[in-house]
Write a protein that holds these residues in place. Structure first.
Motif, mmCIF file in Angstrom:
data_model
loop_
_atom_site.group_PDB
_atom_site.id
_atom_site.type_symbol
_atom_site.label_atom_id
_atom_site.label_comp_id
_atom_site.label_asym_id
_atom_site.label_seq_id
_atom_site.Cartn_x
_atom_site.Cartn_y
_atom_site.Cartn_z
ATOM 1 N N ILE A 192 0.841 -1.201 0.000
ATOM 2 C CA ILE A 192 0.000 0.000 0.000
ATOM 3 C C ILE A 192 0.875 1.249 0.000
ATOM 4 O O ILE A 192 0.600 2.224 -0.708
ATOM 5 N N GLU A 193 1.945 1.209 0.780
ATOM 6 C CA GLU A 193 2.880 2.336 0.814
ATOM 7 C C GLU A 193 3.470 2.587 -0.578
ATOM 8 O O GLU A 193 3.551 3.737 -1.035
ATOM 9 N N GLN A 194 3.857 1.517 -1.260
ATOM 10 C CA GLN A 194 4.448 1.678 -2.581
ATOM 11 C C GLN A 194 3.411 2.162 -3.596
ATOM 12 O O GLN A 194 3.721 2.956 -4.488
ATOM 13 N N THR A 195 2.177 1.699 -3.467
ATOM 14 C CA THR A 195 1.112 2.194 -4.338
ATOM 15 C C THR A 195 0.973 3.702 -4.200
ATOM 16 O O THR A 195 0.904 4.437 -5.207
ATOM 17 N N ASN A 196 0.936 4.182 -2.983
ATOM 18 C CA ASN A 196 0.773 5.623 -2.766
ATOM 19 C C ASN A 196 1.988 6.411 -3.227
ATOM 20 O O ASN A 196 1.848 7.561 -3.683
ATOM 21 N N GLU A 197 3.164 5.821 -3.141
ATOM 22 C CA GLU A 197 4.360 6.464 -3.699
ATOM 23 C C GLU A 197 4.186 6.675 -5.206
ATOM 24 O O GLU A 197 4.494 7.744 -5.742
ATOM 25 N N LEU A 198 3.711 5.644 -5.888
ATOM 26 C CA LEU A 198 3.516 5.727 -7.334
ATOM 27 C C LEU A 198 2.428 6.736 -7.692
ATOM 28 O O LEU A 198 2.553 7.472 -8.688
ATOM 29 N N VAL A 199 1.375 6.772 -6.903
ATOM 30 C CA VAL A 199 0.304 7.745 -7.143
ATOM 31 C C VAL A 199 0.850 9.166 -7.042
ATOM 32 O O VAL A 199 0.607 10.011 -7.928
ATOM 33 N N ARG A 200 1.591 9.440 -5.973
ATOM 34 C CA ARG A 200 2.127 10.790 -5.792
ATOM 35 C C ARG A 200 3.110 11.149 -6.899
ATOM 36 O O ARG A 200 3.101 12.287 -7.410
ATOM 37 N N PHE A 225 3.250 9.951 -9.987
ATOM 38 C CA PHE A 225 2.553 10.176 -11.251
ATOM 39 C C PHE A 225 1.854 11.540 -11.251
ATOM 40 O O PHE A 225 1.974 12.321 -12.210
ATOM 41 N N ASN A 226 1.124 11.837 -10.179
ATOM 42 C CA ASN A 226 0.401 13.106 -10.123
ATOM 43 C C ASN A 226 1.352 14.304 -10.176
ATOM 44 O O ASN A 226 1.036 15.335 -10.783
ATOM 45 N N ASN A 227 2.517 14.167 -9.534
ATOM 46 C CA ASN A 227 3.499 15.253 -9.574
ATOM 47 C C ASN A 227 4.055 15.445 -10.979
ATOM 48 O O ASN A 227 4.252 16.579 -11.438
ATOM 49 N N VAL A 282 -5.637 8.277 -7.326
ATOM 50 C CA VAL A 282 -6.087 8.505 -5.950
ATOM 51 C C VAL A 282 -5.270 7.649 -4.982
ATOM 52 O O VAL A 282 -5.057 6.457 -5.228
ATOM 53 N N GLU A 283 -4.809 8.269 -3.887
ATOM 54 C CA GLU A 283 -4.135 7.495 -2.849
ATOM 55 C C GLU A 283 -5.159 6.646 -2.098
ATOM 56 O O GLU A 283 -6.349 6.970 -2.052
ATOM 57 N N CYS A 284 -4.680 5.549 -1.512
ATOM 58 C CA CYS A 284 -5.580 4.629 -0.823
ATOM 59 C C CYS A 284 -5.139 4.431 0.626
ATOM 60 O O CYS A 284 -4.013 4.747 1.007
ATOM 61 N N GLU A 285 -6.043 3.881 1.386
ATOM 62 C CA GLU A 285 -5.810 3.621 2.808
ATOM 63 C C GLU A 285 -5.984 2.131 3.082
ATOM 64 O O GLU A 285 -6.935 1.513 2.590
ATOM 65 N N ALA A 286 -5.061 1.556 3.832
ATOM 66 C CA ALA A 286 -5.175 0.150 4.203
ATOM 67 C C ALA A 286 -6.252 -0.029 5.264
ATOM 68 O O ALA A 286 -6.386 0.788 6.177
ATOM 69 N N GLU A 291 -7.890 8.762 -18.646
ATOM 70 C CA GLU A 291 -7.396 9.947 -17.953
ATOM 71 C C GLU A 291 -5.879 9.918 -17.834
ATOM 72 O O GLU A 291 -5.207 10.946 -17.983
ATOM 73 N N VAL A 292 -5.324 8.745 -17.557
ATOM 74 C CA VAL A 292 -3.875 8.602 -17.449
ATOM 75 C C VAL A 292 -3.208 8.921 -18.786
ATOM 76 O O VAL A 292 -2.220 9.674 -18.854
#
Length: 338
Positions: free
Chosen positions: A160-168, A170-172, A180-184, A326-327
């Motif tokens: 989950i941490e790595q997913t959110n790293e990739l989200v941030r 990409f968005n940057n 969208v970031e996710c929560e465990a 969208e991507v």
């Protein structure tokens, strides 16, 4: 809660075998409840299962139906939850390809979950590339459905941490909020030990109780459970910590006061393993008998199960396709748009 405000849940299982009690207590039980509160996608991860099952692809594909049967048997309602087959949603593979450009091999190798799995499988440096990039594939699954919450065990938190790293990242890079970031979402019991007490429950290790286990299989498994090897006589004080029977009672017996009383008596001495195992066996039989009965009903109509999977996969493709569009638009990959 309005439909628009409901969280989006993405969860799933690798199709390497039938599901077991570890899956049930870890996330399946929560998924049944969450489908009434959220927009839920359940992914049958056959593509990911192939990453470390080269030459065993038939087992992986056959178990797509087996895992789907387990979902339906525990109470997943296809009218409320979207059940999809990963390999039949090509948008996920394309999104994975774009996300792979945002992470280094070194970062993937540092992922604690992947490191543990590599060690468990004895890959050393002969790591299949698909297996090493498993976190990216999982990130694509999560982000394709704009999942805000992902039920996982504690061993999956690095994913989950790595997913959110990739989200941030990409968005940057595209300078807009596309993914969208996710929560465990952790279960109160995040990991269930195997009946041998040596590792977490796993079908491949032969220490699991499957959701479709017969009454006799459940009884045999409970009787073989690891307890306290020093608890040789009923009168001897016993150790609860590390005792698999008590770990299962903590997970499955809703009467916590009864479990506490059994623990206290066991620690004092005067309570035999056979008595505690009998209590657990009765609880597991009560839990699994209706699941087993519902599973048999669905097994008699596999065409209906395939129809459920076909319909769910079609719905999933619509959602994943919208995210992928969208991507690609954010990356400028829209050469033929007017």
């Amino acid at each position: 809660m309005t439909l628009a405000n409901r969280p989006t849940i993405l969860t799933g299982d690798r199709t390497t075998g039938p599901l077991h009690l570890g899956h049930y207590i870890g996330s399946l039980r929560a998924r049944v409840q969450l489908q009434h509160e959220a927009r839920q996608f359940l992914l049958l991860a056959d593509t990911q299962a192939l990453t470390d099952n080269v030459g065993r692809h038939q087992k992986v594909t056959e178990n797509v139906i087996e895992v789907a049967l387990d979902y339906l048997a525990v109470g997943i309602d296809p009218a409320k939850s979207t059940i999809l087959i990963q390999s039949q949603v090509p948008e996920l593979a394309e999104l994975s390809q774009y996300l792979l450009n945002l992470v280094t091999v070194a970062r993937l190798e540092r992922n604690p979950t992947i490191k543990d799995e590599i060690r468990l499988r004895g890959f050393e440096r002969d790591i299949p590339a698909g297996f090493l990039t498993y976190p990216v594939s999982q990130a694509a699954d999560i982000t394709a459905f704009q999942a805000t919450h992902v039920p996982v065990g504690d061993d999956q938190l690095p994913m989950i941490e790595q997913t959110n790293e990739l989200v941030r990242r990409f968005n940057n890079i595209v300078d807009r909020q596309v993914l969208v970031e996710c929560e465990a979402v952790l279960s109160p019991v995040t990991r269930l030990p195997g009946i041998d007490g040596k590792a977490k429950m796993s079908k491949s290790l032969g220490n699991a109780i499957t959701l479709g286990a017969t009454a006799d299989e459940i009884t045999r498994a409970v009787n073989n459970m690891y307890t306290d090897p020093k608890h040789l006589r009923v009168s001897d004080p016993g150790q609860v910590e590390g005792n698999v029977v008590f770990a299962f009672l903590d997970a499955f017996e809703p009467d916590a006061a009864q479990v506490d009383e059994l623990k206290a008596q066991y620690r004092r001495g005067g309570l035999g393993d056979s008595v505690v195992k009998r209590v657990l066996n009765e609880r597991l039989q009560s839990l699994l008998e209706p699941i087993r009965a519902r599973r048999r009903e669905y097994e008699d109509d596999r065409a209906e199960v395939l129809a459920i999977l076909r319909s769910g996969t079609a719905r999933a493709r619509e959602v994943a396709g919208a995210t992928l569009s969208e991507v690609k638009r954010a990356l400028g990959l829209t050469y033929f748009e007017a």
